[in-house]
Scaffold this motif. Structure first.
Motif, PDB file in Angstrom:
ATOM      1  N   GLU A   1      14.863  26.822 -42.004  1.00  0.00           N
ATOM      2  CA  GLU A   1      14.426  28.084 -41.737  1.00  0.00           C
ATOM      3  C   GLU A   1      15.050  29.020 -42.942  1.00  0.00           C
ATOM      4  O   GLU A   1      16.690  29.144 -42.714  1.00  0.00           O
ATOM      5  CB  GLU A   1      14.382  28.690 -40.488  1.00  0.00           C
ATOM      6  N   SER A   2      14.521  29.513 -43.983  1.00  0.00           N
ATOM      7  CA  SER A   2      15.408  30.205 -44.795  1.00  0.00           C
ATOM      8  C   SER A   2      15.184  31.847 -44.771  1.00  0.00           C
ATOM      9  O   SER A   2      13.926  32.203 -44.276  1.00  0.00           O
ATOM     10  CB  SER A   2      14.966  29.778 -46.276  1.00  0.00           C
TER      11      SER A   2
ATOM     12  N   SER B   1      14.188  35.300 -37.226  1.00  0.00           N
ATOM     13  CA  SER B   1      14.368  34.154 -38.102  1.00  0.00           C
ATOM     14  C   SER B   1      15.187  32.925 -37.124  1.00  0.00           C
ATOM     15  O   SER B   1      14.488  31.604 -37.223  1.00  0.00           O
ATOM     16  CB  SER B   1      15.214  34.421 -39.184  1.00  0.00           C
ATOM     17  N   LEU B   2      16.256  33.044 -36.458  1.00  0.00           N
ATOM     18  CA  LEU B   2      16.843  32.245 -35.887  1.00  0.00           C
ATOM     19  C   LEU B   2      15.910  31.722 -34.696  1.00  0.00           C
ATOM     20  O   LEU B   2      15.824  30.649 -34.248  1.00  0.00           O
ATOM     21  CB  LEU B   2      18.120  32.731 -35.254  1.00  0.00           C
TER      22      LEU B   2
ATOM     23  N   ILE C   1      14.931  20.670 -40.080  1.00  0.00           N
ATOM     24  CA  ILE C   1      14.095  21.799 -39.972  1.00  0.00           C
ATOM     25  C   ILE C   1      14.734  22.860 -40.709  1.00  0.00           C
ATOM     26  O   ILE C   1      16.087  23.167 -40.478  1.00  0.00           O
ATOM     27  CB  ILE C   1      13.891  22.007 -38.477  1.00  0.00           C
TER      28      ILE C   1
ATOM     29  N   ASP D   1      12.258  15.372 -41.456  1.00  0.00           N
ATOM     30  CA  ASP D   1      12.748  15.535 -39.884  1.00  0.00           C
ATOM     31  C   ASP D   1      13.766  16.589 -39.997  1.00  0.00           C
ATOM     32  O   ASP D   1      14.602  16.763 -38.953  1.00  0.00           O
ATOM     33  CB  ASP D   1      13.158  14.113 -39.582  1.00  0.00           C
TER      34      ASP D   1
ATOM     35  N   GLU E   1      23.493  21.269 -33.669  1.00  0.00           N
ATOM     36  CA  GLU E   1      22.209  20.954 -33.927  1.00  0.00           C
ATOM     37  C   GLU E   1      21.990  21.793 -35.140  1.00  0.00           C
ATOM     38  O   GLU E   1      20.875  21.296 -36.066  1.00  0.00           O
ATOM     39  CB  GLU E   1      21.653  21.555 -32.860  1.00  0.00           C
ATOM     40  N   ILE E   2      22.560  23.087 -35.273  1.00  0.00           N
ATOM     41  CA  ILE E   2      22.158  24.119 -36.372  1.00  0.00           C
ATOM     42  C   ILE E   2      23.445  24.339 -37.312  1.00  0.00           C
ATOM     43  O   ILE E   2      24.326  24.635 -36.746  1.00  0.00           O
ATOM     44  CB  ILE E   2      21.606  25.487 -35.757  1.00  0.00           C
TER      45      ILE E   2
ATOM     46  N   ASN F   1      10.881  25.761 -33.989  1.00  0.00           N
ATOM     47  CA  ASN F   1      10.526  24.651 -34.586  1.00  0.00           C
ATOM     48  C   ASN F   1      11.362  23.412 -34.249  1.00  0.00           C
ATOM     49  O   ASN F   1      10.701  22.236 -34.218  1.00  0.00           O
ATOM     50  CB  ASN F   1      10.695  24.812 -36.329  1.00  0.00           C
ATOM     51  N   ILE F   2      12.618  23.551 -34.001  1.00  0.00           N
ATOM     52  CA  ILE F   2      13.324  22.444 -33.102  1.00  0.00           C
ATOM     53  C   ILE F   2      12.845  22.008 -32.236  1.00  0.00           C
ATOM     54  O   ILE F   2      12.422  20.723 -32.017  1.00  0.00           O
ATOM     55  CB  ILE F   2      14.922  22.846 -33.055  1.00  0.00           C
TER      56      ILE F   2
ATOM     57  N   TYR G   1       9.489  20.062 -32.701  1.00  0.00           N
ATOM     58  CA  TYR G   1       9.710  19.059 -33.384  1.00  0.00           C
ATOM     59  C   TYR G   1      10.235  17.933 -32.104  1.00  0.00           C
ATOM     60  O   TYR G   1       9.738  16.932 -32.102  1.00  0.00           O
ATOM     61  CB  TYR G   1      10.608  19.139 -34.209  1.00  0.00           C
TER      62      TYR G   1
ATOM     63  N   ALA H   1      18.864  20.887 -38.194  1.00  0.00           N
ATOM     64  CA  ALA H   1      18.275  22.177 -38.594  1.00  0.00           C
ATOM     65  C   ALA H   1      19.282  22.647 -39.219  1.00  0.00           C
ATOM     66  O   ALA H   1      20.278  23.191 -39.290  1.00  0.00           O
ATOM     67  CB  ALA H   1      18.052  22.720 -37.186  1.00  0.00           C
ATOM     68  N   ILE H   2      18.800  23.651 -40.536  1.00  0.00           N
ATOM     69  CA  ILE H   2      19.481  24.478 -41.401  1.00  0.00           C
ATOM     70  C   ILE H   2      18.880  25.863 -41.222  1.00  0.00           C
ATOM     71  O   ILE H   2      17.628  26.091 -41.696  1.00  0.00           O
ATOM     72  CB  ILE H   2      19.370  23.875 -42.837  1.00  0.00           C
ATOM     73  N   TRP H   3      19.776  26.744 -41.115  1.00  0.00           N
ATOM     74  CA  TRP H   3      19.459  28.271 -41.181  1.00  0.00           C
ATOM     75  C   TRP H   3      20.132  28.655 -42.657  1.00  0.00           C
ATOM     76  O   TRP H   3      20.970  28.895 -42.765  1.00  0.00           O
ATOM     77  CB  TRP H   3      19.814  29.057 -40.162  1.00  0.00           C
TER      78      TRP H   3
ATOM     79  N   LEU I   1      13.605  29.131 -35.760  1.00  0.00           N
ATOM     80  CA  LEU I   1      14.296  27.928 -36.213  1.00  0.00           C
ATOM     81  C   LEU I   1      14.218  27.179 -35.009  1.00  0.00           C
ATOM     82  O   LEU I   1      13.828  25.968 -34.940  1.00  0.00           O
ATOM     83  CB  LEU I   1      15.657  28.032 -36.703  1.00  0.00           C
TER      84      LEU I   1
END
Lengths: 216, 216
Positions: free
Chosen positions: A190-191, B197-198, A188, A186, A147-148, B204-205, B208, A172-174, B201
């Motif tokens: 989080e930076s 932060s995680l 997600i 679509d 997922e991430i 938000n997943i 969504y 989803a990208i961290w 994320l």
């Protein structure tokens, strides 16, 4: 339950509530008033009540909050009641640091793979997870439900790799790369921009010194 | 110049302006309109104008912004025009990752020391900086002018070490420990809570997926 748009500010505060409630739980506290929680967290009690009212309240006037219940419910809101499979792209110091945070596993984030381009890292394992080479990534994503993806690679490669991840189903990208990623809606993102944070610190030092007449 | 309280939201956006302007500079762009900058940064042009007006504007109607000038001026506001001496407490993966970010040096953050309690790290050097043992810290701080300490140690030790740092003259802490530090008001703390932060994320997943009816 009534659907409402929850403000980003409230969402931003939820992990902090969750963290403090977890500490209270660990300390054996069963119940806490919004006043005591507010002192502990240095926010106003009315802020806490307002924030939690977004999700239905959780407290009874005069009885305070049941710590375990509130912790569990906020955990659900944050999606921590289910497992999130994760990979880390970039097995340098930062990637290894993330891979070593066992507390992420406790919150349901399960590390399934680590990838890098550096052949010297091939064969290295972190908490039992081997570092794989980037050319195995596509195939890995086909056979594992991930997922991430955490991106702990230099800025110069980040956009290309993010596109590759998205093309292979990552939703989803961290992102730790020192750049913003412009990905489809679509996906997600989080930076964590470490240098932005350091600059905020520097700003606060500078403006503190100016106010207090210290050497600048 | 007139003194005004700048909102935290504006300050939070400044590093991002600085980052984008740095990218434009690297790409050889000399001038940019607030419209073009706004497209690049995905914020409204009026937001950009409002934000920069807090500091006197920097732009002339119809001429756009001089990239280099704006970059330099925002750098000054952020306090990047002078050197900030820094140490890192905790030379594990995360501490080493920070120590290796050469780009911090470019922005004026100069790493002067690395400390750890792990004797196996004694003698290890990162970018020419040796890892010292914690019992040398007090003496080191007496003989070196250090402004910022980055705290990349476990939560269980963070509060004790932060107190020690403050008692020995440190005025700014860049905190990566998974806890908030309650320090005197004249100590500036900027925390990076990776798990917060995680969790954002994950939130938000989850929201969504709920909106789009995907599996939860």
């Amino acid at each position: 339950m009534e659907e409402r748009e929850i403000s980003r500010a409230v969402i931003g505060r939820l992990p902090r509530y969750y963290r403090y409630l977890g500490e209270l739980l660990d300390a054996g506290v069963e119940r806490i008033s919004s006043n005591d929680l507010s002192k502990k967290m240095s926010v106003t009690a009315s802020q806490i009540r307002q924030d939690l009212n977004n999700f239905g309240g959780f407290g009874q006037q005069g009885y305070g909050y049941n710590v375990k219940y509130l912790y569990t419910e906020i955990g659900k809101i944050l999606g921590l009641n289910r497992q999130h499979n994760m990979i880390i792209i970039g097995a340098g110091n930062l990637g290894q640091a993330l891979a070593n945070y066992a507390s992420f596993e406790k919150s349901g984030f399960s590390l399934k793979g680590l990838f890098d381009v550096n052949p010297r890292l091939e064969g290295v394992s972190i908490r039992g997870i081997p570092v794989r080479m980037m050319d195995e990534l596509k195939d890995f994503l086909k056979h594992n439900e991930i997922e991430i993806a955490a991106l702990t690679i230099p800025k110069s490669k980040a956009i290309e790799v993010a596109d590759l991840l998205v093309a292979n189903g990552i939703k989803a990208i961290w992102n730790f790369a020192h750049t913003d990623l412009n990905l489809p809606d679509d996906v997600i993102v989080e930076s964590v921009h470490l240098s932005d944070s350091l600059m905020k610190l520097s700003y606060n030092i500078t403006s503190y010194n100016e106010e207090h007449g210290s050497k600048a």
